[in-house]
Design an enzyme around this catalytic site. Sequence first.
Site, mmCIF file in Angstrom:
data_model
loop_
_atom_site.group_PDB
_atom_site.id
_atom_site.type_symbol
_atom_site.label_atom_id
_atom_site.label_comp_id
_atom_site.label_asym_id
_atom_site.label_seq_id
_atom_site.Cartn_x
_atom_site.Cartn_y
_atom_site.Cartn_z
ATOM 1 N N ASP A 138 0.810 -1.213 0.000
ATOM 2 C CA ASP A 138 0.000 0.000 0.000
ATOM 3 C C ASP A 138 0.850 1.273 0.000
ATOM 4 O O ASP A 138 0.648 2.165 -0.828
ATOM 5 C CB ASP A 138 -0.938 -0.002 1.213
ATOM 6 C CG ASP A 138 -1.756 1.260 1.314
ATOM 7 O OD1 ASP A 138 -2.852 1.304 0.732
ATOM 8 O OD2 ASP A 138 -1.301 2.225 1.966
ATOM 9 N N ASP A 166 -4.914 2.610 -0.605
ATOM 10 C CA ASP A 166 -4.791 1.905 -1.885
ATOM 11 C C ASP A 166 -5.338 0.486 -1.782
ATOM 12 O O ASP A 166 -6.049 0.012 -2.676
ATOM 13 C CB ASP A 166 -3.331 1.864 -2.346
ATOM 14 C CG ASP A 166 -2.851 3.219 -2.814
ATOM 15 O OD1 ASP A 166 -3.678 4.130 -2.916
ATOM 16 O OD2 ASP A 166 -1.645 3.365 -3.067
ATOM 17 N N ASP A 167 -4.998 -0.216 -0.703
ATOM 18 C CA ASP A 167 -5.547 -1.554 -0.496
ATOM 19 C C ASP A 167 -7.073 -1.512 -0.475
ATOM 20 O O ASP A 167 -7.751 -2.325 -1.126
ATOM 21 C CB ASP A 167 -5.064 -2.120 0.839
ATOM 22 C CG ASP A 167 -3.633 -2.633 0.789
ATOM 23 O OD1 ASP A 167 -3.116 -2.853 -0.324
ATOM 24 O OD2 ASP A 167 -3.034 -2.816 1.864
ATOM 25 N N LEU A 168 -7.615 -0.582 0.296
ATOM 26 C CA LEU A 168 -9.064 -0.512 0.457
ATOM 27 C C LEU A 168 -9.753 -0.119 -0.842
ATOM 28 O O LEU A 168 -10.791 -0.686 -1.214
ATOM 29 C CB LEU A 168 -9.408 0.482 1.566
ATOM 30 C CG LEU A 168 -8.870 0.119 2.954
ATOM 31 C CD1 LEU A 168 -9.119 1.257 3.934
ATOM 32 C CD2 LEU A 168 -9.497 -1.168 3.463
#
Length: 393
Positions: A138, A166-168
Amino acid sequence: MPEARLPLNGITVLDLTHARAGPTAVRHFADWGADVIRIEPPPTEGEDLAGRRHGFDFQNLHRNKRAITLNLKSPQGHEAFMRLAKSADVVLENMRAAVKHRLKVAYEDIRAVNPGIVYGSISGFGQDGPYGARAGVDQIAQGMGGLMSITGEPGRGPMRVGIPVDDLTAGNLLALGCMMALFDRQRTGVGRWVTTSLLESQVFMLDFQASRWLMEGEVAGQAGNDHPTGIPTGVFPTSDGHINIAASSSRVFARFCETIGRPEWLDNAEWRTQAGRSQNRRAINAAIAEITATRPSAHWIDLFEANGIPCGPINSIDQVFADPQVRHLGMATDMHSPHIGDKQVVASALNISGFSKAIRSHTPEAGEHTAEILKGVGYTNAELDDMRHKGVI
């Protein structure tokens, strides 16, 4: 009593994800009624699974699923996975590109036995291209995707965002894309490979900061707590803390000046337009701060709210969940686990009329449903015993 119907009842999802981006996508399917089967490798000897599994992060990510352990590297394990894949609707993964091909669980492998499969993939930087083989993290994507260059105070250097945005975002976008592919499959019968990456998601989330460059040639910089283009919007001191105020439009700014007792600010030609306020942001912010610092936060919030000026407190996480509106929205939701007791996890942010978003089942232990699931695709007790003896499950 049978479970209440949910929008994704009848959809079977095979969950090959790990870390956060992939599980974020899967959570949407699990929360809204899909039969999600989480597939994990059998634990190695001496491995302490309970410590991580019973922690706040894992419990929040993996509720409403069933869990199976399966060694995909073994022929028997791979055969069992493919048997599950034949009748699945969706497979979700966020492995490095080479890994899924090495394990023979890539889109082409699944499509060969199930042409209608919707296969969703998250990578760090894309499935191919110059960075396609790189692992994604991320914070690396936050930096490469421009976010850290526009976050934080000017002159203080790059700053990461306080959540793995970014992950989410990649997880949320992948879930959306797979839902669209399922909708298309209803009409065509054809499955699809849906992909996104941390980098693509971050560039997409730059939004107007990206279009400033693409359309106007402006490279955004750090603006701290100030809105990059709309002034005054930012954090202002009070006598007992800080508040956010957003009064950037000319109409709201005029009402703000009247409310704060400074109508003469509107006589300043440089302050009457958004462009002028942007050029004079330091002077405007300092003038506002001098006034707001004289009274407590609650005074200003009540006053501004009564006059239609957007504002709000700056809450710590415990204050967030004590907030009456957050309580009303039910964003902390109950989950009972036979393994760790009664807990609360973060609720889905979606609300669909006629459906409940209450947690239906606890986050499972590793392999909690292995026998149940494999018997459902034809395995006998003798076969399961043999697979356990060989370390396949």
